[in-house]
Design a protein around this motif. Structure first.
Motif, mmCIF file in Angstrom:
data_model
loop_
_atom_site.group_PDB
_atom_site.id
_atom_site.type_symbol
_atom_site.label_atom_id
_atom_site.label_comp_id
_atom_site.label_asym_id
_atom_site.label_seq_id
_atom_site.Cartn_x
_atom_site.Cartn_y
_atom_site.Cartn_z
ATOM 1 N N GLY A 189 0.791 -1.216 0.000
ATOM 2 C CA GLY A 189 0.000 0.000 0.000
ATOM 3 C C GLY A 189 0.826 1.270 0.000
ATOM 4 O O GLY A 189 1.938 1.322 0.531
ATOM 5 N N SER A 190 0.257 2.326 -0.571
ATOM 6 C CA SER A 190 0.888 3.648 -0.548
ATOM 7 C C SER A 190 0.434 4.448 0.668
ATOM 8 O O SER A 190 0.751 5.630 0.793
ATOM 9 N N VAL A 191 -0.315 3.791 1.554
ATOM 10 C CA VAL A 191 -0.691 4.381 2.843
ATOM 11 C C VAL A 191 -0.227 3.435 3.937
ATOM 12 O O VAL A 191 0.085 2.271 3.689
ATOM 13 N N SER A 192 -0.209 3.929 5.175
ATOM 14 C CA SER A 192 0.303 3.137 6.288
ATOM 15 C C SER A 192 -0.733 2.204 6.891
ATOM 16 O O SER A 192 -0.387 1.193 7.503
ATOM 17 N N GLY A 193 -2.016 2.539 6.734
ATOM 18 C CA GLY A 193 -3.057 1.729 7.347
ATOM 19 C C GLY A 193 -3.187 2.000 8.827
ATOM 20 O O GLY A 193 -2.497 2.861 9.390
ATOM 21 N N ASN A 194 -4.054 1.261 9.492
ATOM 22 C CA ASN A 194 -4.350 1.501 10.904
ATOM 23 C C ASN A 194 -3.579 0.614 11.868
ATOM 24 O O ASN A 194 -3.607 0.846 13.076
ATOM 25 N N ASP A 195 -2.917 -0.408 11.336
ATOM 26 C CA ASP A 195 -2.184 -1.344 12.186
ATOM 27 C C ASP A 195 -0.685 -1.097 12.031
ATOM 28 O O ASP A 195 -0.117 -1.366 10.969
ATOM 29 N N PRO A 196 -0.012 -0.595 13.059
ATOM 30 C CA PRO A 196 1.417 -0.286 12.956
ATOM 31 C C PRO A 196 2.284 -1.501 12.670
ATOM 32 O O PRO A 196 3.445 -1.355 12.258
#
Length: 243
Positions: A15-22
């Motif tokens: 993904g080009s985003v980090s998402g909600n789970d570190p």
């Protein structure tokens, strides 16, 4: 003189985003360390944020800019953080076509006469004309790589699953014989793996081809699974010419 062993090349879809789970960012960083340890060159979608940016920046810090090759369509650099703007992209293209700086040159690659941007904290970046050229170029770099080359998928959205499934289909069709690893962190890809199992049970995927996708739950498993991969005996034996 013995021929030199080629460096392994691994394409990472994510993904080009980090998402909600570190945990997914942590895995991206850890995978970069594994690549550094095994002298693996990264090919990826050229993004500068999210999981894409994390793995690219980390590997550049560890192994240098030559260890990372981003491939991004021209349309996306206009919105991607880390690329200046559309005007710079147009100027870059003009310089490239005018034989400008050494680091801003046209690739002598029949697949893509694309601009190759100078080294940055994300490595080298090739700008392609479209999405199809991007995916084919990334796959070609993997197929040209040495032992242990393949594809690894981290968490991502529509684009990520589309990329991994296309490479899975290419494997089934015999276009390539490289491994495709799913990094299944915190069960992220459980749904996809369950779908494959169901498709086998319903007769839409052959049992042998269900093994094309290989699950890994820890980054320390990745290198061994890449190196020890065996092609599916259900793979089609077709002549694809220059594919």
């Amino acid at each position: 003189m013995a021929s030199e062993i080629k460096q392994p090349v691994v394409c990472v879809f994510c993904g080009s985003v980090s998402g909600n789970d570190p945990a997914h960012l942590e895995v991206a960083r850890a995978l970069a360390h594994e690549f550094h340890k095994h002298n693996i060159r990264l090919v990826y979608g050229g993004g500068t944020s999210g999981l894409m940016g994390e793995i690219a920046r980390t590997l550049v810090r560890l192994s240098g800019p030559e260890s990372v090759h981003g491939v991004i369509p021209r349309a996306l650099i206009r919105i991607e953080p880390g690329y200046d703007n559309a005007q710079k992209a147009q100027e870059q293209e003009h310089k490239t076509m005018s034989h400008g700086k050494d680091a801003e040159r046209v690739l002598n690659d029949p697949i893509s006469k694309a601009a190759l941007l100078q080294e940055s904290e994300y490595g080298m970046t090739t700008i392609t004309a479209d999405m199809h050229t991007r995916k084919r170029l990334m796959a070609t770099k993997v197929m040209e790589g040495g032992p242990g080359s393949g594809f690894v998928t981290l968490a991502g959205g529509f684009g990520t699953i589309e990329e991994v499934m296309e490479m899975t289909t290419w494997n089934q069709l015999g276009i390539h014989r490289r491994p495709i690893i799913l990094m299944n962190v915190n069960g992220y890809w459980d749904g996809l793996l369950a779908w494959v199992k169901n498709a086998v049970e319903k007769g839409y995927i052959g049992p042998a081809n269900s093994q094309i996708l290989v699950e890994a739950k820890d980054v320390t498993e990745v290198w061994g699974k890449l190196l020890g991969y065996n092609s599916s005996c259900g793979q089609m034996q077709l002549n694809w010419g220059d594919e």
